[in-house]
Design an enzyme around this catalytic site. Structure first.
Site: not given
Ligand code: UDP
Length: 324
Positions: A11, A32, A36, A95, A117, A149, A153
């Site tokens: 996105f 991948n 997306g 990931t 990000a 999460y 990050k």
């Protein structure tokens, strides 16, 4: 400049690719297609300034080759969306952490510029709004999947800043706050596309919890302009930046706005968090960025009005429904 975007068919990545091409850059996308989709970048295929590869950001030789071919890397590829994170914690952690390691190792070899990000989730349960970049991060217990999460990050940020300090790699970190706009799907639990789809279908609009929790929604066009400006601004190197809107709205008020914009008769229903996610799910009541540092550095801050954002998203959901 030639810009390598990981997660470029997502996105935000696809809007970023479009923006950079419009402003005269060349773009190379790796994705991948997990969250997306080709349909996000189909309109760019065939443009001489655009190239894409299907592959995973954890494939080190591929990432190294693509980093080498570009001047700057913008690393967006990640497992995102609260629902996905709660349902697939191993995938999320691996990931996010391994992907960033691979990217940083590749850029470090050639001392190339990279922007990583991150997310407003890293502020965790802090109630000291608005959040500034140097504030403490207040994470929940490891037994609550949501915080995996935020922690993954935060580790990405630490790793990026460590590469900057230890190895002199030109790294910039940006934290995205509730980014919304066309092409975002409600499939991974994001609130605005979910509400817009429900309103357009005439099905109940599902507010989780009391609905008195609030968020600041930022148009993806403002977000990609801000990322581009940070990329062009060398004084952002070594820094962490919030990117978001500072207009706050409760989820109840958002539901009303969406329903009114869609001219819908949908009922607004409240669903307990334990039903919407899992038992013991923790939400944060408020989440608002302080964007003074961003504004000081790039000369502007996101400004698109919430009314315009809501109407863009409702219009897109209506168009999707018409073609479905
Ligand atoms: N939410 C909701 N209904 C939905 C999806 C989400 O009420 O169908 C709520 C969610 O519990 C949270 C807010 O909307 O309080 C924003 O959720 P989202 O997943 O979009 O982003 P978050 O801010 O949680 O990362």
């Amino acid at each position: 400049m030639k810009v390598f975007i990981t997660g470029g068919a997502g996105f935000i990545g696809s809007h970023l690719a479009e923006r950079l091409i419009e402003t005269g850059h060349e773009v190379l996308v790796l994705d991948n297609l997990s969250t997306g989709a080709m349909e996000n970048i189909q309109h760019l295929v065939g443009n001489p300034a655009f190239e894409h590869r299907i592959g995973c950001v954890t494939e080190a030789p591929l990432v190294a080759e693509l980093v080498d071919r570009c001047d700057v890397t913008i690393h967006l590829a990640a497992a995102v969306g609260v629902r996905l994170i709660v349902e697939q914690p191993v995938h999320t952690i691996e990931t996010n952490v391994h992907g960033t390691e691979v990217v940083l190792q590749a850029v470090a070899k050639k001392q190339k510029r990279v922007l990583l990000a991150s997310t407003s989730e890293v502020y965790g349960k802090s109630d000291r709004v608005p959040f500034s970049e140097d504030d403490d991060l207040v994470m929940g217990a490891t037994t609550h999947a949501r915080w995996a999460y935020a922690c993954s990050k935060a580790l990405d940020e630490w790793l990026g800043l460590a590469y900057h300090r230890d190895k002199g790699v030109p790294v910039t970190v940006f934290r995205l706050f509730n980014t919304v706009g066309p092409r975002q799907t409600g499939r991974y639990g994001m609130v605005l596309p979910s509400f817009a789809a429900q309103a357009v279908e005439g099905s109940p609009i599902t507010v989780y919890g009391s609905g008195e929790q609030s968020r600041c929604f930022c148009h993806v066009h403002d977000v990609v302009k801000s990322i581009e400006a940070l990329m062009m601004e060398d004084s952002s190197i070594g820094g962490v930046f919030n990117i978001g809107s500072d207009r706050e709205v409760t989820i109840n008020a958002l539901a009303e706005m969406v329903r009114a914009d869609a001219g819908s008769a949908s009922e607004i229903v409240h669903i307990p968090y334990s039903e919407a996610y899992t038992e013991g799910f923790e939400d944060m009541m408020r989440r608002m960025p302080n964007v003074a540092k961003l504004e000081r550095t790039i000369g502007f801050k996101p400004t698109t009005a919430l009314e315009k954002i809501v109407s863009d998203v409702v219009a897109e959901q209506r168009a999707r429904r018409a073609t479905a």
